[in-house]
Every structure is written in structure tokens, then in C-alpha cells.
Motif scaffolding. Structure first.
Motif, PDB file in Angstrom:
ATOM      1  N   PRO A   1      16.025  52.704  38.621  1.00  0.00           N
ATOM      2  CA  PRO A   1      17.202  53.511  38.313  1.00  0.00           C
ATOM      3  C   PRO A   1      17.780  54.172  39.563  1.00  0.00           C
ATOM      4  N   LEU A   2      19.095  54.285  39.578  1.00  0.00           N
ATOM      5  CA  LEU A   2      19.812  54.899  40.693  1.00  0.00           C
ATOM      6  C   LEU A   2      20.146  56.342  40.332  1.00  0.00           C
ATOM      7  N   PRO A   3      19.894  57.303  41.211  1.00  0.00           N
ATOM      8  CA  PRO A   3      20.341  58.670  40.931  1.00  0.00           C
ATOM      9  C   PRO A   3      21.846  58.679  40.687  1.00  0.00           C
ATOM     10  N   ALA A   4      22.257  59.326  39.614  1.00  0.00           N
ATOM     11  CA  ALA A   4      23.668  59.269  39.220  1.00  0.00           C
ATOM     12  C   ALA A   4      24.585  59.730  40.339  1.00  0.00           C
ATOM     13  N   GLN A   5      24.178  60.727  41.099  1.00  0.00           N
ATOM     14  CA  GLN A   5      25.042  61.258  42.156  1.00  0.00           C
ATOM     15  C   GLN A   5      25.224  60.290  43.310  1.00  0.00           C
ATOM     16  N   ASP A   6      24.381  59.238  43.374  1.00  0.00           N
ATOM     17  CA  ASP A   6      24.508  58.241  44.445  1.00  0.00           C
ATOM     18  C   ASP A   6      25.432  57.087  44.064  1.00  0.00           C
ATOM     19  N   ALA A   7      25.840  57.027  42.835  1.00  0.00           N
ATOM     20  CA  ALA A   7      26.660  55.905  42.362  1.00  0.00           C
ATOM     21  C   ALA A   7      28.093  56.035  42.873  1.00  0.00           C
ATOM     22  N   ASP A   8      28.698  54.896  43.176  1.00  0.00           N
ATOM     23  CA  ASP A   8      30.118  54.880  43.533  1.00  0.00           C
ATOM     24  C   ASP A   8      30.958  54.068  42.552  1.00  0.00           C
ATOM     25  N   THR A   9      30.292  53.432  41.577  1.00  0.00           N
ATOM     26  CA  THR A   9      30.985  52.550  40.630  1.00  0.00           C
ATOM     27  C   THR A   9      30.483  52.795  39.216  1.00  0.00           C
ATOM     28  N   ALA A  10      31.409  52.859  38.284  1.00  0.00           N
ATOM     29  CA  ALA A  10      31.064  52.908  36.860  1.00  0.00           C
ATOM     30  C   ALA A  10      31.440  51.564  36.250  1.00  0.00           C
ATOM     31  N   VAL A  11      30.457  50.931  35.621  1.00  0.00           N
ATOM     32  CA  VAL A  11      30.639  49.578  35.088  1.00  0.00           C
ATOM     33  C   VAL A  11      30.590  49.626  33.570  1.00  0.00           C
ATOM     34  N   PHE A  12      31.696  49.280  32.928  1.00  0.00           N
ATOM     35  CA  PHE A  12      31.747  49.180  31.469  1.00  0.00           C
ATOM     36  C   PHE A  12      31.296  47.763  31.114  1.00  0.00           C
ATOM     37  N   TYR A  13      30.061  47.630  30.673  1.00  0.00           N
ATOM     38  CA  TYR A  13      29.521  46.282  30.505  1.00  0.00           C
ATOM     39  C   TYR A  13      29.424  45.836  29.051  1.00  0.00           C
ATOM     40  N   SER A  14      29.705  46.729  28.109  1.00  0.00           N
ATOM     41  CA  SER A  14      29.683  46.319  26.703  1.00  0.00           C
ATOM     42  C   SER A  14      30.549  47.281  25.894  1.00  0.00           C
ATOM     43  N   ILE A  15      31.490  46.725  25.161  1.00  0.00           N
ATOM     44  CA  ILE A  15      32.340  47.510  24.264  1.00  0.00           C
ATOM     45  C   ILE A  15      32.249  46.864  22.890  1.00  0.00           C
ATOM     46  N   SER A  16      31.814  47.627  21.895  1.00  0.00           N
ATOM     47  CA  SER A  16      31.577  47.068  20.561  1.00  0.00           C
ATOM     48  C   SER A  16      32.340  47.847  19.506  1.00  0.00           C
ATOM     49  N   ASN A  17      33.177  47.135  18.743  1.00  0.00           N
ATOM     50  CA  ASN A  17      33.782  47.717  17.548  1.00  0.00           C
ATOM     51  C   ASN A  17      32.754  47.687  16.429  1.00  0.00           C
ATOM     52  N   CYS A  18      32.686  48.758  15.671  1.00  0.00           N
ATOM     53  CA  CYS A  18      31.599  48.912  14.700  1.00  0.00           C
ATOM     54  C   CYS A  18      32.007  48.677  13.253  1.00  0.00           C
ATOM     55  N   GLN A  19      33.265  48.889  12.914  1.00  0.00           N
ATOM     56  CA  GLN A  19      33.682  48.864  11.514  1.00  0.00           C
ATOM     57  C   GLN A  19      34.599  47.669  11.260  1.00  0.00           C
TER      58      GLN A  19
END
Length: 419
Positions: free
Chosen positions: A245-263
Motif C-alpha cells: 500500500p502507498l501512503p495516501a499523502q504520497d499519491a499523485d493520481t486518483a484512478v477510478f477503476y470500477s463504476i457499478s450501477n446497482c439498481q
């Protein structure tokens, strides 16, 4: 959840214990009860009618549900003659009275039926399930398609962004919510509780979901996020069991890797646009080091399109697959000059651009079948996403980085551009 969201959820949440229906001995048919509800002037009797209708519908067979749908689609339809005459009167003498008459004639009674059923506490979720049945059973029947448009019209108002509550989902969230995250994950299956834990607990992982105050225990849509250094090109690497795991404060990128509709009953009611932009804004406010917001997305229509176009390809030739994928994402079009690929339509319509294409990015069986293992990053530039959204809506122009355009150009003369 913020204090405001807590208050909003408390104010709007409507709990209702359903016991023995007050109309359990009513001998009227479901169709007659529906007619009675539309004509009811009493709130008390209206609630009793709504409860009985929903209770009976839940226990019906699929065949009986179709019969009920056909009844409200036809018997509670508009009267074309009344619409014409009231419109002519409004054109002749525009006034509050003539407009009210036209508006009443132009709205089918079935919309009022759905509204009145929704007055019953807890009915919103039941109506979402009812529309799921309509979509499942209705097929391409034009009469039932018109009924679905009424559901969509009402749901678009009831589930607009102003009513939705954004909640973070963590390993500490209630078990019944976590169970639903596992069940509803539609992109990269969650194989076990330990798999879920790896997606939620580490400091470099986030998950957010939209909820509606009348359905506080049912996520509508959720997004899983990985915080990384640099833009990833492999989902297996992103979700590896043995990763550090990477310390959150060291991250430079946010990756949206899964988007799920539920209904299923909220199909075509768009939440993803608001969800991604809200989560990106919240993460940017939380972590100053985040500079880049991208997806790591599947390309579900790629191999289907390649077969349709009779283009020779082999998953072993990574450079060729990347070029074909880039060409497909930029040039393959469906009706309305929109991208052939459904995920591309979604992200480009939200204002993202095609950032990078990766071969051997999803080595799962599903990834191999739908895209020969190829994946794509869509970039959400918070400074330009709104303008990109407007440009795409008006011109259908697909924006891609120079790298992706160069990949696409390598097969430009070989693969046809669909229109």
C-alpha cells in the motif's frame, strides 16, 4: 458522512412497517384498485390502496405482471382527442385555465398512479423494483416502452442530484452495505470478503456511493478508487494481493477503476457523471498531492467490433491491438454519431478525454473476451471537464492525446470509419 448528509437522510428516510393490509379482504382486481387509487380523494384510503397494490404486485407471477403493465399502459393512456382539443383551445385563448386543461390532458393517468403509489412510506424502492420488472418483461413492446418513459420521467425528478447523498464506503461500513458492494460489483468481480478488504481498508484505496434518502440501505451507484503514483496500465497490478500500500499523502493520481450501477430499475437514470466529478473534487480537497484523475476502463465492445468489421487481429500482437483499440475508440461510431463503445460514450459524455491505451491490461477471461485484454485511461481534467462535456454534446468530437491519435493513425487506412 457529513453532518448535513446525516440530517438529510434522517429527514427524508421513511420507515414503514407493513403488517396485515387494511384491504386484505378487498375483492376488487388489481386493475380496479389502480383505477380507484387514481380517483381517490382521501389520503388515508389512498395509502391503503397503494399498499395493497404494491403488496399484490410483489406476489404476482411474471405473466400477471405483464397483464397489469398492459392495463396501465393502455387504460391509463392519454386521450389524443382531448390533447388536440385542449391544445387548440390554448392556442386560441392562452390562459392559466386553458393551459391547465391541456397539461392535464397531455399527462397520462398512469403517471399519477405512480405518484400516488409513491406517497406510501417505503414505496420508492418498490417502484424501482417494479420498473426493473417492466424492463425485464417488456421487451420491445411499444406500449410498454411508453409506460417506461413515464417511469423514467418521474424517476429523473425523484433521483436528481439534489436528493442524492454521497457516502464513503470503508471496511468499517455496516456489513449489509458491504454485502451489497460485493453483490453489485459489475466490472471486476469481488471474489471474497478478503478481496473486498483489500479494496477498502488500505490507505491508498477509496470507495464512494450515492444513496437516496428513501433508500438509505441501497447504494444506487458506487465507484472504487486507487491512489497511485503515475497512471496504471494493468488492473491485475492495481489489485494484486501482494502489492505494498502507498501512503495516501504520497499519491499523485486518483484512478477510478470500477463504476457499478446497482439498481436495474434505475437504468438510464444517470448518476455516474455527478459521482465521478464529486469524488474527484472531494479527493482533491482532501489530498493536495493529487494532480491527475483518470480511469482504468474496460473496452467492452472492442472484439465485437473487430469481428463485425472482419479485421484480422491476434492478442499476441500487443502493438497492433493497441492501434486497433485506439482507432476503435476514436472512429467507430453508432447511431447519432456517438462512440460505438458504451464505456467510451459514458466517459466522453462526462467530459473526459482518451488519455492512453494499454495492451495486456486485463488478463482475466472476461478481459480477454471483450477486448483482447486491452484497457484505456480516460482523463478527467477538472479545469476543462465542463467545456469538454459541452463540446462533445454539440459536436460529438472525440478528444484524445497525441499518443492515442498516433496509435489510431497506424490503422486508419485499414479499418473503416463507421457512421
Amino acid at each position: 458522512m457529513t453532518l448535513f448528509a446525516d440530517l438529510l437522510s434522517t429527514v427524508f428516510e421513511r420507515r414503514h412497517r407493513r403488517g396485515q393490509s387494511a384491504m386484505a379482504d378487498d375483492s376488487r382486481s388489481l386493475n380496479q384498485l389502480a383505477e380507484a387509487l387514481v380517483g381517490s380523494a382521501s389520503e388515508t384510503s389512498g395509502l391503503a390502496l397503494a399498499e395493497e397494490i404494491l403488496a399484490r404486485f410483489d406476489g404476482m407471477s411474471d405473466d400477471d405482471k405483464v397483464v397489469f403493465f398492459r392495463f396501465i399502459a393502455t387504460a391509463m393512456n392519454i386521450d389524443p382527442e382531448a390533447v388536440r382539443s385542449t391544445l387548440e383551445e390554448y392556442e386560441r385563448a392562452p390562459s392559466k385555465v386553458s393551459y391547465r386543461a391541456f397539461a392535464a390532458a397531455a399527462e397520462p393517468k398512469r403517471q399519477e398512479l405512480i405518484r400516488r403509489m409513491n406517497r406510501l412510506p417505503g414505496a420508492t424502492q418498490a417502484l424501482v423494483r417494479m420498473r426493473a420488472d417492466l424492463l425485464r418483461l417488456g421487451g420491445k413492446d411499444p406500449e410498454l416502452a411508453a409506460l417506461d418513459l413515464d417511469f423514467r420521467h418521474l424517476f429523473a425528478s425523484w433521483f436528481n442530484r439534489g436528493f442524492l447523498v454521497l457516502r464513503p464506503i470503508s471496511w468499517e461500513s455496516p456489513a449489509h452495505i458491504l454485502e451489497k458492494i460485493i453483490a453489485y460489483e459489475a466490472v471486476h468481480a469481488i471474489e471474497s470478503w478478503e478481496d473486498l478488504r483489500r479494496r477498502l481498508e488500505p490507505s491508498d484505496r477509496r470507495c464512494f456511493a450515492f444513496f437516496h434518502p428513501t433508500m438509505p440501505d441501497e447504494p444506487l451507484i458506487f465507484v472504487e478508487v486507487a491512489l497511485t503514483k503515475g497512471t496504471p496500465g494493468s488492473i491485475q497490478g492495481l489489485l494484486a494481493q501482494d502489492r505494498a500500500p502507498l501512503p495516501a499523502q504520497d499519491a499523485d493520481t486518483a484512478v477510478f477503476y470500477s463504476i457499478s450501477n446497482c439498481q436495474a430499475g434505475l437504468a438510464s437514470i444517470s448518476f455516474g457523471n455527478s459521482l465521478i466529478k464529486q469524488v474527484a473534487a472531494d479527493l482533491a480537497a482532501e489530498l493536495d498531492g493529487l494532480q491527475t484523475f483518470v480511469t482504468l476502463s474496460p473496452i467492452p465492445g472492442l472484439t465485437k467490433w473487430l469481428f463485425q468489421q472482419q479485421i484480422d487481429w491476434s492478442p499476441e500482437h500487443a502493438d497492433r491491438i493497441k492501434s486497433l483499440a485506439a482507432h476503435y475508440l476514436i472512429h467507430a461510431k453508432s447511431r447519432g454519431d456517438l462512440p460505438f463503445d458504451p464505456v467510451a460514450r459514458f466517459h466522453l459524455g462526462n467530459g473526459a478525454i482518451i488519455h492512453a491505451v494499454h495492451a495486456d491490461a486485463d488478463t482475466s477471461e472476461k478481459g480477454r473476451v471483450q477486448s483482447a485484454g486491452t484497457m484505456v485511461n480516460y482523463l478527467y481534467d477538472l479545469a476543462t471537464v465542463s467545456q469538454n462535456h459541452e463540446d462533445f454534446a454539440t459536436t460529438r468530437n472525440v478528444v484524445a492525446t497525441t499518443e492515442v491519435q498516433t496509435l489510431a493513425a497506424a490503422v486508419h487506412g485499414e479499418a473503416p470509419q463507421e457512421r
